[in-house]
Enzyme design. Structure first.
Site, PDB file in Angstrom:
ATOM      1  N   CYS A 127       0.994  -1.722   0.131  1.00 33.09           N
ATOM      2  CA  CYS A 127      -0.133   0.050  -0.008  1.00 33.09           C
ATOM      3  C   CYS A 127       0.511   1.095   0.420  1.00 33.09           C
ATOM      4  CB  CYS A 127      -0.922   0.110   1.170  1.00 33.09           C
ATOM      5  SG  CYS A 127      -1.903  -1.338   0.670  1.00 33.09           S
ATOM      6  N   HIS A 171      -3.532   7.312   2.692  1.00 36.07           N
ATOM      7  CA  HIS A 171      -3.528   5.917   2.667  1.00 36.07           C
ATOM      8  C   HIS A 171      -5.125   5.288   2.793  1.00 36.07           C
ATOM      9  CE1 HIS A 171      -4.292   1.496   1.132  1.00 36.07           C
ATOM     10  NE2 HIS A 171      -3.823   1.576   2.556  1.00 36.07           N
ATOM     11  N   ASN A 213     -10.027   0.329   0.474  1.00 34.50           N
ATOM     12  CA  ASN A 213      -8.502   0.030   0.419  1.00 34.50           C
ATOM     13  C   ASN A 213      -7.981  -0.099  -1.110  1.00 34.50           C
ATOM     14  OD1 ASN A 213      -6.125  -0.330   0.554  1.00 34.50           O
ATOM     15  ND2 ASN A 213      -6.321  -1.435   2.995  1.00 34.50           N
TER      16      ASN A 213
HETATM   17  N1  ACO Z   1     -18.462  -8.874   9.620  1.00 29.41           N
HETATM   18  C1  ACO Z   1     -18.614  -9.282  10.314  1.00 29.41           C
HETATM   19  N2  ACO Z   1     -17.818  -9.744  11.742  1.00 29.41           N
HETATM   20  C2  ACO Z   1     -16.278 -10.009  12.130  1.00 29.41           C
HETATM   21  C3  ACO Z   1     -15.950  -8.959  10.626  1.00 29.41           C
HETATM   22  C4  ACO Z   1     -17.060  -9.016   9.518  1.00 29.41           C
HETATM   23  N3  ACO Z   1     -16.493  -8.585   8.064  1.00 29.41           N
HETATM   24  N4  ACO Z   1     -14.367 -10.172  10.426  1.00 29.41           N
HETATM   25  C5  ACO Z   1     -14.121 -10.104  11.316  1.00 29.41           C
HETATM   26  N5  ACO Z   1     -15.520  -9.692  12.568  1.00 29.41           N
HETATM   27  C6  ACO Z   1     -15.624 -10.641  14.026  1.00 29.41           C
HETATM   28  C7  ACO Z   1     -14.415 -10.960  14.538  1.00 29.41           C
HETATM   29  O1  ACO Z   1     -15.110 -12.476  13.871  1.00 29.41           O
HETATM   30  C8  ACO Z   1     -14.674 -11.172  15.045  1.00 29.41           C
HETATM   31  O2  ACO Z   1     -15.816 -12.072  16.028  1.00 29.41           O
HETATM   32  P1  ACO Z   1     -15.368 -12.850  17.937  1.00 29.41           P
HETATM   33  O3  ACO Z   1     -15.012 -11.180  18.824  1.00 29.41           O
HETATM   34  O4  ACO Z   1     -16.179 -13.685  18.107  1.00 29.41           O
HETATM   35  O5  ACO Z   1     -14.206 -13.299  17.526  1.00 29.41           O
HETATM   36  C9  ACO Z   1     -15.417  -9.245  16.106  1.00 29.41           C
HETATM   37  O6  ACO Z   1     -15.360  -9.506  14.586  1.00 29.41           O
HETATM   38  C10 ACO Z   1     -13.996  -8.371  16.517  1.00 29.41           C
HETATM   39  O7  ACO Z   1     -12.944  -8.613  14.899  1.00 29.41           O
HETATM   40  P2  ACO Z   1     -11.546  -7.996  15.258  1.00 29.41           P
HETATM   41  O8  ACO Z   1     -11.023  -8.496  14.282  1.00 29.41           O
HETATM   42  O9  ACO Z   1     -10.637  -7.531  17.180  1.00 29.41           O
HETATM   43  O10 ACO Z   1     -11.995  -6.449  15.259  1.00 29.41           O
HETATM   44  P3  ACO Z   1     -11.012  -5.732  14.898  1.00 29.41           P
HETATM   45  O11 ACO Z   1     -11.551  -4.192  16.076  1.00 29.41           O
HETATM   46  O12 ACO Z   1      -9.700  -5.843  14.794  1.00 29.41           O
HETATM   47  O13 ACO Z   1     -11.396  -4.518  13.501  1.00 29.41           O
HETATM   48  C11 ACO Z   1     -10.614  -4.088  11.804  1.00 29.41           C
HETATM   49  C12 ACO Z   1     -10.794  -5.055  12.667  1.00 29.41           C
HETATM   50  C13 ACO Z   1     -11.294  -3.280  10.472  1.00 29.41           C
HETATM   51  C14 ACO Z   1      -9.674  -4.953  10.596  1.00 29.41           C
HETATM   52  C15 ACO Z   1      -9.133  -3.453  12.185  1.00 29.41           C
HETATM   53  O14 ACO Z   1      -8.157  -4.669  13.086  1.00 29.41           O
HETATM   54  C16 ACO Z   1      -8.641  -2.906  11.727  1.00 29.41           C
HETATM   55  O15 ACO Z   1      -8.433  -1.865  10.943  1.00 29.41           O
HETATM   56  N6  ACO Z   1      -6.995  -3.266  11.317  1.00 29.41           N
HETATM   57  C17 ACO Z   1      -5.904  -2.932  10.279  1.00 29.41           C
HETATM   58  C18 ACO Z   1      -6.332  -3.626   9.015  1.00 29.41           C
HETATM   59  C19 ACO Z   1      -5.832  -2.735   7.687  1.00 29.41           C
HETATM   60  O16 ACO Z   1      -5.247  -1.213   7.884  1.00 29.41           O
HETATM   61  N7  ACO Z   1      -5.612  -3.264   6.828  1.00 29.41           N
HETATM   62  C20 ACO Z   1      -5.721  -2.953   5.533  1.00 29.41           C
HETATM   63  C21 ACO Z   1      -4.240  -3.244   5.206  1.00 29.41           C
HETATM   64  S1  ACO Z   1      -2.657  -2.461   5.008  1.00 29.41           S
HETATM   65  C22 ACO Z   1      -2.739  -1.909   3.907  1.00 29.41           C
HETATM   66  O17 ACO Z   1      -3.694  -1.085   3.426  1.00 29.41           O
HETATM   67  C23 ACO Z   1      -1.959  -3.361   3.237  1.00 29.41           C
END
Ligand code: ACO
Length: 326
Positions: free
Chosen positions: A113, A253, A283
């Site tokens: 990214c 980004h 993204n």
């Molecule tokens: N829909 C519904 N529930 C979901 C989904 C979904 N799409 N995805 C995960 N969940 C659930 C999980 O299974 C988990 O359930 P559980 O508690 O029963 O186990 C719950 O939601 C919480 O999951 P977490 O992963 O802890 O959620 P979090 O609050 O951390 O948010 C997120 C997830 C949005 C991905 C966050 O961690 C984040 O933004 N991380 C950075 C990721 C990022 O920026 N990625 C981009 C890539 S970097 C780049 O650009 C290359």
């Protein structure tokens, strides 16, 4: 002083749109979960015959048109992508041919990214060293074809698209004022595509395995992204001696609204100075910043002489920033 000026921008998004409600029908997720955690409402995805170079071609052509630059004036083409058409040749070579860049050398780069800002730094160095005068930097991604659509944690985050800028060496005060790029491969596996390279070769047996798609440790990435992104924006201020209040617009980004907010807060930048399009585009990895730049410019959010801050982070991990006097 010789500076690298961004004299044209362009972007292209495939026609097909997938909303969060569309995703609700194919996986166990909700519009509310996606919007609250990320800020994303919809994403564009490619049609059957579209690969990275097809998107990049359209964005590149639009950038050349806005710059008023003829294809044969371009000396060098950098294409940032982690989803190229082929392992070889580069998507840059395919675009170079289709755009008629008859004099240009062409190369792909992959910093995930952060790829566009990495490319901007290379272009700026080429120009200020007098190696090249006119450079096209394109970022193009087709992430929808590298996702495992059975994995809701990653499938909801990404979209396809391409953005491009034309950069030219000109005397004056406008142009790229600073660039910064960093990497740390220590935690490479918190965001990676395990299979399909030379480490884990695709075979008839593993072709449907989850390893062929993006694997992400979201929580760990979130923590590291906040740190890296914050460092990138601070570096841009340190390198230029600018203050947060001097910045007219921050084009980050577009990975996650909460990560962007925390970087803006770290340097005391009010939210009205932050450009967001991830609600519409999601993204798009390396393409995210040049798509946002072109949209912001076309919406009148960026004007001549504005101070524009760019910052990115991505797999690797990599992180990077640039300050531009438009
Ligand atoms: N829909 C519904 N529930 C979901 C989904 C979904 N799409 N995805 C995960 N969940 C659930 C999980 O299974 C988990 O359930 P559980 O508690 O029963 O186990 C719950 O939601 C919480 O999951 P977490 O992963 O802890 O959620 P979090 O609050 O951390 O948010 C997120 C997830 C949005 C991905 C966050 O961690 C984040 O933004 N991380 C950075 C990721 C990022 O920026 N990625 C981009 C890539 S970097 C780049 O650009 C290359």
């Amino acid at each position: 002083m010789l500076r690298s000026r961004i004299i044209g921008t362009g972007h292209y998004l495939p026609e097909k749109v997938l909303t969060n409600f569309d995703l609700e029908k194919i996986m166990d997720t909700t519009d509310e979960w996606i919007r609250q955690r990320t800020g994303i409402n919809q994403r564009h995805v490619v049609g059957p015959d579209q690969a990275a170079s097809d998107l990049g071609l359209k964005a590149g052509r639009r950038a050349l048109e806005t710059a008023g630059v003829a294809p044969e004036e371009v000396d060098y083409l950098i294409c940032a992508t982690l989803t190229p058409d082929y392992f070889m040749p580069s998507s840059a070579c395919l675009i170079q041919h289709k755009l008629g860049l008859t004099r240009a050398a062409a190369v792909d780069i992959n910093a995930a990214c952060s790829g566009f800002v990495y490319g901007l730094q290379m272009a700026d160095a080429f120009i200020r060293a007098g190696v090249h005068k006119t450079i096209l930097v394109i970022a193009s991604e087709v992430l929808s074809l590298r996702l495992d659509w059975t994995k809701r944690d990653t499938a909801v985050l990404f979209g396809d698209g391409s953005g491009a800028v034309v950069i030219r060496g000109e005397e004056g005060e406008q142009g790229i004022l600073s660039t910064f790029a960093a990497a740390d491969g220590h935690a490479y596996d918190i965001l990676h595509i395990p299979a399909g390279g030379t480490r884990l070769v695709l075979t008839p047996e593993n072709i449907t395995d989850t390893e062929r798609g993006i694997i992400m440790n979201g929580r760990e990435l979130y923590k590291r992204a906040v740190m890296a992104f914050g460092e990138a924006v601070e570096k841009a201020l340190q390198q230029t001696g600018c203050k947060a209040e001097d910045i007219d617009i921050f084009v980050p980004h577009q990975a996650n609204e909460r990560i962007i907010d925390s970087a803006a807060k770290r340097i005391g930048l009010p939210s009205e100075k932050v450009y967001l399009n991830l609600d519409r585009v999601a993204n798009t990895s390396a393409a995210s910043i040049p798509i946002a730049l072109d949209q912001a410019r076309r919406e009148g959010r960026i004007e001549e002489n504005d101070l524009v801050l760019l910052a990115a982070f991505g797999a690797g991990l990599t992180w990077a920033s640039a300050m531009v006097r438009w």
